[in-house]
Design an enzyme around this catalytic site. Structure first.
Site, PDB file in Angstrom:
ATOM      1  N   ALA A  73      46.586 -46.743  69.405  1.00 56.32           N
ATOM      2  CA  ALA A  73      47.849 -47.486  69.400  1.00 56.32           C
ATOM      3  C   ALA A  73      47.664 -48.855  68.753  1.00 56.32           C
ATOM      4  CB  ALA A  73      48.406 -47.576  70.808  1.00 56.32           C
ATOM      5  N   CYS A  74      48.175 -49.911  69.400  1.00 59.15           N
ATOM      6  CA  CYS A  74      48.156 -51.235  68.782  1.00 59.15           C
ATOM      7  C   CYS A  74      46.758 -51.816  68.634  1.00 59.15           C
ATOM      8  CB  CYS A  74      49.029 -52.195  69.586  1.00 59.15           C
ATOM      9  SG  CYS A  74      50.799 -51.811  69.500  1.00 59.15           S
ATOM     10  N   SER A  75      45.776 -51.229  69.289  1.00 64.57           N
ATOM     11  CA  SER A  75      44.404 -51.703  69.165  1.00 64.57           C
ATOM     12  C   SER A  75      43.595 -50.912  68.136  1.00 64.57           C
ATOM     13  CB  SER A  75      43.690 -51.645  70.523  1.00 64.57           C
ATOM     14  OG  SER A  75      44.162 -52.667  71.376  1.00 64.57           O
TER      15      SER A  75
END
Length: 376
Positions: free
Chosen positions: A157-159
Site C-alpha cells: 500500500a502507501c509504504s
C-alpha cells in the site's frame, strides 16, 4: 561483503490534467443533488440515507489538499460516472501502468547518469497493480530495453516505496544486483470511491522512480547514502480495499462499496501517528543520528495534520516547511509515491553531510523509514 548503497537518481512523471477542489465539489454536489432527488421517497421513509454535499473549505481543512493530478479528468467529473475513463489496451500494447513507470524511470536514469542496460533489476512497488500477471516490473524491464536482469512486483500500500527501497538495498548488499530501479506507478484515481464524501478528494495519479546502486559505481552529482532502513507492519482493517479475483466467486459482493478504497480516518490518525513518530525516533537513535542533526523529513503525503503531528513528535517542536516539505496540496495523496515526490523535489538544496529521513505509512498498517546522508 556488504556494499555501501546510494540513491543516485530519482524521477517523477506527473499527469497533465488537474482537478481543483472547486471542480471536484461542483461535480460531486451535482451527483448528490441527483441522488437525493431520485431517492426522495426512500429517504423520507428512512430507508435510504440522504447524501451531504461537499465543499472546498472542508476538503482543505480536513486534508491540506487543494488539487490533484489525474490521468483522466472528464470521467471523474462526470456526475453520471464519477470514475476515470481509461480504455483497455491490447495485450501487444504497452500497458498504461508500465507506460507511466517508464516515464519516471527514464528521468531517474538520466539523473543517475545511467542507461537501462546498466540496471540489474526492476521493482514495481505500488498500491494497486492493473493486472495480477505477468508482473508489471517485467513489462517495464522489457519496455526500457534491458537485455538482462530480473523484476518483480510488490504491494505494501502507501509504504510500498520504502519497502521497495529496503528490498533494493538488500539485493545490492547481498550481491544479487549492483543497480536496482524501484518505481511507483500509482493510478489511485481508479480505486477511489469518488461518490463518497469522506474520501472523494483524497487521491491523485503520479509515477515516481528511484535508482539505487553501489556507492563505488555511482557517478551522479546527487548521491544519498542509505544509512539504514526499517520496516514495521501491524494488521488493521481501518484502511482496506477488498477488490480481487475472488469477487467473482461470490456475485453478491460485485460492485459493493468495499471493493474500492475506504478507511476509518479518525482511527487511522489516532493509531498511526504515534507509531510513525516512535519508529523514526528509535530508528535515528539506533543509527546513532541525533534528532537535532536531521535536516529534512520527507514524509508520506496523506494528510497535512498527520505530517505536522508526526514531525512535531519527532523534533519536539513544530517543523518548518523546509524541514518537512509538503506536496500534497498540489498532488493530493499519491499513496507510495508521496514521500518520493517530496524527496525528488526537495533534496537538491541540501549540502553534503546533510541527514534526512524518507518515511511512509499506510494500510497494513505498514511503516517504512529510510535514513540517508548526502555524500555528494
Amino acid at each position: 561483503m556488504s556494499y555501501s548503497v546510494v540513491i543516485s537518481g530519482t524521477g517523477l512523471w506527473t499527469p497533465e490534467q488537474i482537478i481543483t477542489n472547486d471542480e471536484l465539489v461542483a461535480s460531486f454536489n451535482q451527483y448528490v443533488e441527483r441522488f437525493n432527488a431520485e431517492n426522495a421517497d426512500a429517504i423520507a421513509a428512512g430507508e435510504v440515507a440522504a447524501l451531504d454535499p461537499s465543499n472546498s473549505a472542508f476538503i482543505e481543512k480536513a486534508s491540506g489538499i487543494k488539487q490533484r493530478h489525474v490521468i483522466n479528468k472528464s470521467g471523474v467529473l462526470d456526475p453520471d460516472r464519477l470514475a476515470p475513463s481509461i480504455p483497455e489496451r491490447a495485450d501487444d500494447e504497452l500497458s498504461l501502468q508500465a507506460e507511466i513507470a517508464v516515464n519516471a524511470a527514464k528521468q531517474a536514469l538520466e539523473n543517475a547518469n545511467l542507461t537501462a542496460n546498466d540496471l540489474d533489476a526492476v521493482l514495481v512497488a505500488c498500491s494497486n497493480m492493473q493486472r495480477p500477471y505477468p508482473a508489471m516490473a517485467v513489462e517495464v524491464q522489457d519496455a526500457l530495453g534491458m537485455q538482462h536482469g530480473w523484476g518483480y512486483d510488490m504491494n505494501v500500500a502507501c509504504s510500498s516505496a520504502t519497502f521497495g527501497i529496503q528490498a533494493a538495498v538488500d539485493a545490492i548488499r547481498n550481491g544479487s544486483a549492483r543497480r536496482v530501479l524501484m518505481v511507483n506507478p500509482e493510478i489511485c484515481s481508479a480505486h477511489l470511491a469518488w461518490e463518497d464524501r469522506d474520501c472523494h478528494f483524497i487521491f491523485g495519479d503520479v509515477a515516481t522512480a528511484v535508482i539505487l546502486e553501489r556507492q563505488e559505481d555511482a557517478t551522479s552529482d546527487n548521491q544519498w547514502e542509505v544509512l539504514g532502513t526499517r520496516l514495521q507492519t501491524k494488521f488493521s482493517s481501518n484502511i482496506r480495499n477488498n477488490f480481487g479475483f475472488l469477487n467473482r466467486a461470490d456475485e453478491t459482493g460485485v460492485g459493493a462499496r468495499d471493493k474500492l478504497f475506504r478507511q476509518e480516518g479518525r482511527k487511522v490518525f489516532k493509531e498511526v501517528c504515534p507509531m510513525v513518530a516512535e519508529q523514526i525516533t528509535s530508528h535515528l537513535a539506533d543509527t546513532e543520528i541525533a534528532v537535532g542533526t536531521v535536516n529534512r523529513m520527507w514524509l508520506h503525503q496523506a494528510n497535512l495534520s498527520m505530517n505536522e503531528l508526526i514531525a512535531k513528535r519527532v523534533l519536539g517542536r513544530p517543523a518548518t516547511r523546509e524541514e518537512a516539505p509538503v506536496i500534497l496540496d498540489d498532488y493530493a495523496n499519491t499513496s507510495s509515491a508521496g514521500s518520493i515526490i517530496a524527496f525528488h523535489k526537495y533534496n537538491g538544496d541540501l549540502p553534503a553531510g546533510s541527514h534526512g529521513v524518507i518515511c511512509s505509512f499506510g494500510a497494513g498498517y505498514s511503516i517504512g523509514s529510510v535514513i540517508v546522508n548526502r555524500i555528494k
